[in-house]
Scaffold this motif. Structure first.
Motif, PDB file in Angstrom:
ATOM      1  N   TYR A 183       0.846  -1.200   0.000  1.00 58.27           N
ATOM      2  CA  TYR A 183       0.000   0.000   0.000  1.00 58.27           C
ATOM      3  C   TYR A 183       0.878   1.245   0.000  1.00 58.27           C
ATOM      4  N   GLY A 184       1.551   1.425  -1.135  1.00 59.73           N
ATOM      5  CA  GLY A 184       2.372   2.610  -1.324  1.00 59.73           C
ATOM      6  C   GLY A 184       1.595   3.692  -2.053  1.00 59.73           C
ATOM      7  N   PRO A 206     -10.628   7.635  12.199  1.00 62.78           N
ATOM      8  CA  PRO A 206     -10.021   6.402  12.719  1.00 62.78           C
ATOM      9  C   PRO A 206      -9.285   5.627  11.633  1.00 62.78           C
ATOM     10  N   LEU A 207      -8.298   4.859  12.059  1.00 64.40           N
ATOM     11  CA  LEU A 207      -7.546   3.998  11.149  1.00 64.40           C
ATOM     12  C   LEU A 207      -8.304   2.687  10.979  1.00 64.40           C
ATOM     13  N   LEU A 208      -8.784   2.436   9.758  1.00 66.35           N
ATOM     14  CA  LEU A 208      -9.628   1.269   9.496  1.00 66.35           C
ATOM     15  C   LEU A 208      -8.895   0.130   8.805  1.00 66.35           C
ATOM     16  N   ALA A 209      -7.706   0.385   8.262  1.00 69.25           N
ATOM     17  CA  ALA A 209      -7.021  -0.638   7.473  1.00 69.25           C
ATOM     18  C   ALA A 209      -5.605  -0.875   7.976  1.00 69.25           C
ATOM     19  N   ARG A 210      -5.191  -2.103   7.881  1.00 68.23           N
ATOM     20  CA  ARG A 210      -3.798  -2.481   8.151  1.00 68.23           C
ATOM     21  C   ARG A 210      -3.271  -3.190   6.908  1.00 68.23           C
ATOM     22  N   VAL A 211      -2.603  -2.421   6.060  1.00 71.23           N
ATOM     23  CA  VAL A 211      -2.047  -2.944   4.818  1.00 71.23           C
ATOM     24  C   VAL A 211      -0.583  -2.517   4.761  1.00 71.23           C
ATOM     25  N   TYR A 212       0.284  -3.408   4.366  1.00 71.25           N
ATOM     26  CA  TYR A 212       1.720  -3.136   4.380  1.00 71.25           C
ATOM     27  C   TYR A 212       2.033  -1.829   3.655  1.00 71.25           C
ATOM     28  N   PRO A 213       2.826  -0.904   4.281  1.00 67.64           N
ATOM     29  CA  PRO A 213       3.728  -1.121   5.413  1.00 67.64           C
ATOM     30  C   PRO A 213       3.167  -0.823   6.798  1.00 67.64           C
ATOM     31  N   ASN A 214       1.875  -0.510   6.927  1.00 68.97           N
ATOM     32  CA  ASN A 214       1.356  -0.324   8.289  1.00 68.97           C
ATOM     33  C   ASN A 214       0.584  -1.559   8.749  1.00 68.97           C
TER      34      ASN A 214
END
Length: 616
Positions: A232-233, A339-347
């Motif tokens: 997810y860049g 709010p932060l809803l997604a965890r996609v690389y790099p987070n």
């Protein structure tokens, strides 16, 4: 629990939107007045002379020529970023013919209006060509304008995905704000070697524990076929922002290039753009669609998904192209309530395919709109329902056409994508840092919270290579803050500093407290290392980061938003900024961008060479 106004919108989002509207009033009014001058002229070709039309039609097939001669059918301009070196753009090779045939079925014609350059930061990272990368955005915008300058088109389809390409296409399209425009994605490659495994091999290689052959094998397993890179860049963040702005058909961003649905979506986009023309009657010009609310929606979607820091530069330039002024304070205030809803690389560890499978952009949009955290009452290319109409997912019907289905009520994978009621974090992915070193952006969502406060001695470098060489010499096995200067747009074009990630990451893994402070950028590839990026003003413009000396204690605090050198105030004020670094940006095409380096605005003004008259 989310607080909302009587209108259903969160008060902070309402306040930020209103502030942007007030700040932009004069510039936006002038932009819309310019747009109005080009509306209501009927088919564009009707204003061309016979010679003009003959030139524009000469290479078309006989059926298309007949329709064009009648000047009553819409003609669609295709602006393409196709080349077959970029995996993300290689699938576009066959799109023009697909679009031409779909346009004929829809009672229109289509032509490739022009092509724009498309370079890959993944190929140029650490190479001289990277110093052309940021400026390529404005070249793409200008190339888009050249493509559409023939005034032979009633609408446009933009074919582009990656880092500078989408912002460039969008800036160029907004210069023709009277035209309807839809962006047509091509989708990501399938999942290969996981981003976590790839990053581990990179760190081992940086430590001398993996061979070049092992590294190449890992990279090739990660980047293995046509389609966008799966982390997810900036490229995939582009796609999220376009969906949030209503410039895609809903849910089209992350459908694979080889899927039959992909071609059906392209045909559907062609059919829809025909309907949006003045001739067809459902006229929706991009310059009116991209308003203050649409820009705020884009920023919110970026923050809610932990997207690329590059967009704290690019979307300032995009907004300016529509006569809208935004700054980093806007990002920061929105981030405090989104709010932060997604965890996609790099987070996170998942890739965009897992994100899509869990619900993707449509799920994010539905959650935010329903919670009063995004403007639902906006125009989109899909229809009159605003963003509420984008909470759907596409599928292939029995007739081979796209149908849009209701989203599942719950996330397909709560380790990747969550509802507003149960976010990964109560605030968004980016924060503004400021203090006596200037203003900077940090991607907080990618950094573990126990690394949100760093206080350590500075080690100053003037290049990526100097830091990497110090690491290889064993000089950095300690706690420190790497201060890397002369990396801003005026100094050398602001290349992305990808080489730092494995080096600093390996030191962090070894137990050292490390951070990065730079007037350069790292984009969506910035990882677990706390990094204060885009420090403005840059050192080449006399920025205070140039006052830092080796050994100065530097504090980076994500919690409080502080970035400062803990140096006695009197001493700090007496220090001079380092003398200007000699210009070494020559050769490899860099000489051709000398004029851009002289006039480019600061990152918080979009690092623009096109809009140099309006400060934020």
């Amino acid at each position: 629990m989310t607080t909302t106004t009587t209108s259903g919108l969160h008060p902070v989002i309402q306040q930020v939107t209103q502030r942007i509207t007030e700040r932009s009033r004069s510039l936006r009014s002038a932009y819309l007045e310019q747009l109005r001058q080009f509306k209501g002229r009927g088919p564009r070709r009707s204003s061309l002379s016979c010679a003009n039309q003959a030139h524009a039609n000469a290479a078309m097939d006989s059926k298309s020529k007949i329709w064009l001669a009648q000047a009553q059918k819409p003609n669609i301009g295709i602006v393409t970023a196709y080349n077959d070196m970029l995996s993300a753009h290689q699938p576009y090779e066959g799109y023009p013919e697909l679009i031409r045939q779909a346009a004929l079925k829809a009672g229109a014609t289509a032509q490739v209006a022009g092509a724009v350059p498309a370079m890959c930061d993944g190929v140029t990272q650490g190479r001289p060509g990277m110093e052309l990368s940021l400026f390529s955005r404005d070249v793409i915008a200008q190339a888009t304008a050249v493509a559409l300058s023939h005034d032979a088109f009633d609408a446009a389809l933009c074919l582009g995905i990656c880092d500078k390409i989408v912002p460039g296409l969008l800036i160029g399209a907004l210069a023709f704000g009277h035209l309807p425009v839809i962006f047509v994605p091509a989708g990501p490659m399938g999942s290969g070697l996981s981003n976590k495994e790839k990053a581990a091999v990179r760190e081992r290689y940086a430590q001398g524990k993996a061979t070049k052959e092992e590294l190449l094998a890992a990279e090739s397993a990660a980047y293995h076929s046509a389609g966008t890179c799966t982390f997810y860049g900036t490229a995939n963040s582009n796609q999220m922002l376009l969906e949030a702005m209503g410039l895609h058909l809903p849910g089209s961003a992350f459908v694979h290039p080889s899927s039959p649905l992909r071609n059906a979506l392209t045909e559907a986009a062609t059919e829809r753009i025909v309907q949006l023309t003045e001739i067809a009657g459902d006229y929706t010009p991009i310059g009116e669609l991209v308003n203050e609310k649409a820009i705020v929606n884009a920023l919110i979607s970026l923050l809610a998904t932990g997207g690329s820091t590059n967009h704290t530069i690019h979307w300032i330039a995009v907004a300016r192209a529509a006569g809208i002024l935004i700054d980093w304070q806007d990002f920061d205030e929105l981030s405090s309530v989104v709010p932060l809803l997604a965890r996609v690389y790099p987070n996170g560890t998942a890739d965009v395919n897992a994100f899509q499978d869990a619900g993707g952009p449509s799920f994010v949009i539905r959650e935010l709109v329903n919670a009063g955290l995004m403007h639902g009452d906006v125009m989109t290319v899909f229809g009159k329902q605003g963003l509420h109409g984008h909470a759907v997912t596409p599928s292939l019907g029995e007739d081979g056409r796209v149908q849009w289905d209701a989203l599942p009520e719950v996330s397909g994978d709560t380790s990747v994508l969550r509802p507003v009621a149960e976010p990964f974090a109560p605030t968004g992915g980016l924060r503004l840092l400021q203090g006596n070193l200037g203003r900077a952006i940090v991607k907080a969502s990618a950094v573990p919270e126990d690394a949100w406060i760093i206080r350590a001695p500075a080690v100053v470098f003037e290049s990526q290579d100097a830091l990497v060489n110090a690491y290889k010499a064993g000089e950095l096995n300690r706690d420190f803050v790497a201060v890397v200067i002369y990396q801003g747009p005026r100094a050398n074009g602001m290349p992305e500093l990808h080489q730092f990630t494995p080096v600093l990451g390996s030191l962090m893994s070894a137990g050292h407290k490390v951070a990065l402070v730079t007037d350069g950028r790292m984009s969506g590839a910035s990882g677990k290392v706390p990094a204060a990026l885009h420090v403005s003003p840059e050192v080449a413009q006399g920025g205070p980061l140039g006052k830092v000396r080796d050994g100065d204690l530097i504090e980076l605090n994500v919690h409080t938003g502080e970035l400062r050198a803990l140096v006695d105030e009197a001493e700090w004020n007496s220090r001079a900024v380092r003398s200007a670094k000699p210009d070494t940006t020559t050769g490899f095409g860099r000489d051709l961008f000398a004029a851009q380096r002289l006039v480019v605005t600061s990152p918080e003004q979009g690092a623009s060479t096109l809009f140099i008259d309006t400060a934020v």
